[in-house]
Design a protein around this motif. Structure first.
Motif, mmCIF file in Angstrom:
data_model
loop_
_atom_site.group_PDB
_atom_site.id
_atom_site.type_symbol
_atom_site.label_atom_id
_atom_site.label_comp_id
_atom_site.label_asym_id
_atom_site.label_seq_id
_atom_site.Cartn_x
_atom_site.Cartn_y
_atom_site.Cartn_z
ATOM 1 N N UNK A 11 0.510 -1.589 0.046
ATOM 2 C CA UNK A 11 0.433 -0.598 -0.446
ATOM 3 C C UNK A 11 0.938 1.283 0.272
ATOM 4 N N UNK A 12 1.863 1.152 0.639
ATOM 5 C CA UNK A 12 2.815 2.392 0.809
ATOM 6 C C UNK A 12 3.017 2.685 -0.475
ATOM 7 N N UNK A 13 3.909 1.040 -1.438
ATOM 8 C CA UNK A 13 4.769 1.702 -2.254
ATOM 9 C C UNK A 13 3.166 2.139 -3.361
ATOM 10 N N UNK A 14 2.204 1.477 -3.040
ATOM 11 C CA UNK A 14 1.251 2.273 -4.052
ATOM 12 C C UNK A 14 1.475 3.375 -4.025
ATOM 13 N N UNK A 64 4.747 0.413 -8.411
ATOM 14 C CA UNK A 64 3.672 -0.514 -8.760
ATOM 15 C C UNK A 64 4.130 -2.082 -9.367
ATOM 16 N N UNK A 65 5.478 -1.897 -9.358
ATOM 17 C CA UNK A 65 5.626 -3.225 -10.053
ATOM 18 C C UNK A 65 6.116 -4.119 -8.310
ATOM 19 N N UNK A 66 7.095 -2.611 -7.859
ATOM 20 C CA UNK A 66 7.254 -3.236 -6.005
ATOM 21 C C UNK A 66 5.761 -3.479 -5.424
ATOM 22 N N UNK A 67 4.750 -2.629 -5.427
ATOM 23 C CA UNK A 67 3.867 -3.348 -4.996
ATOM 24 C C UNK A 67 3.389 -4.154 -5.094
ATOM 25 N N UNK A 68 3.095 -4.621 -6.196
ATOM 26 C CA UNK A 68 2.997 -6.503 -7.035
ATOM 27 C C UNK A 68 3.767 -7.437 -6.687
ATOM 28 N N UNK A 69 4.850 -6.687 -6.361
ATOM 29 C CA UNK A 69 5.934 -8.374 -5.920
ATOM 30 C C UNK A 69 6.166 -8.452 -4.833
ATOM 31 N N UNK A 70 5.855 -7.125 -3.668
ATOM 32 C CA UNK A 70 5.339 -7.267 -2.131
ATOM 33 C C UNK A 70 3.597 -8.218 -1.653
ATOM 34 N N UNK A 71 3.227 -7.880 -2.672
ATOM 35 C CA UNK A 71 1.228 -8.548 -2.335
ATOM 36 C C UNK A 71 1.859 -10.014 -3.625
ATOM 37 N N UNK A 72 2.158 -10.015 -3.945
ATOM 38 C CA UNK A 72 2.377 -11.700 -4.655
ATOM 39 C C UNK A 72 3.291 -12.354 -4.345
ATOM 40 N N UNK A 73 4.299 -11.855 -4.298
ATOM 41 C CA UNK A 73 6.124 -12.871 -4.012
ATOM 42 C C UNK A 73 6.536 -13.024 -2.847
ATOM 43 N N UNK A 74 6.023 -12.764 -1.577
ATOM 44 C CA UNK A 74 5.956 -13.280 -0.535
ATOM 45 C C UNK A 74 5.071 -13.560 0.620
#
Length: 74
Positions: A11-14, A64-74
């Motif tokens: 959310x913060x990265x978003x 946006x890419x960092x937000x997606x990585x944090x949501x789905x890669x962790x």
């Protein structure tokens, strides 16, 4: 617990996407301000406008890419 923290980080990265939109608006507003002051020089500054917009938008895409990585890669 780790997933919840990753979602907070996402959310913060978003927020970077919204801030990139403000950056693009700032670049365009300054270009228009300069073009209205000196219309004869506006044509030579169009390439600089697009480069500035591209850099500001790239930061939004990276966040946006960092937000997606944090949501789905962790």
């Amino acid at each position: 617990m780790e997933g919840e923290i990753a979602h907070i980080g996402a959310g913060l990265a978003g927020l970077g996407c919204g801030l990139a939109a403000l950056g693009v608006g700032n670049v365009a507003a300054n270009y228009l301000s300069g073009a209205l002051r000196n219309p004869s020089a506006a044509a030579s500054q169009t390439a600089t406008l697009f480069i500035g917009i591209a850099f500001a938008e790239a930061l939004g895409i990276f966040s946006f890419l960092v937000a997606l990585l944090l949501m789905f890669a962790v």
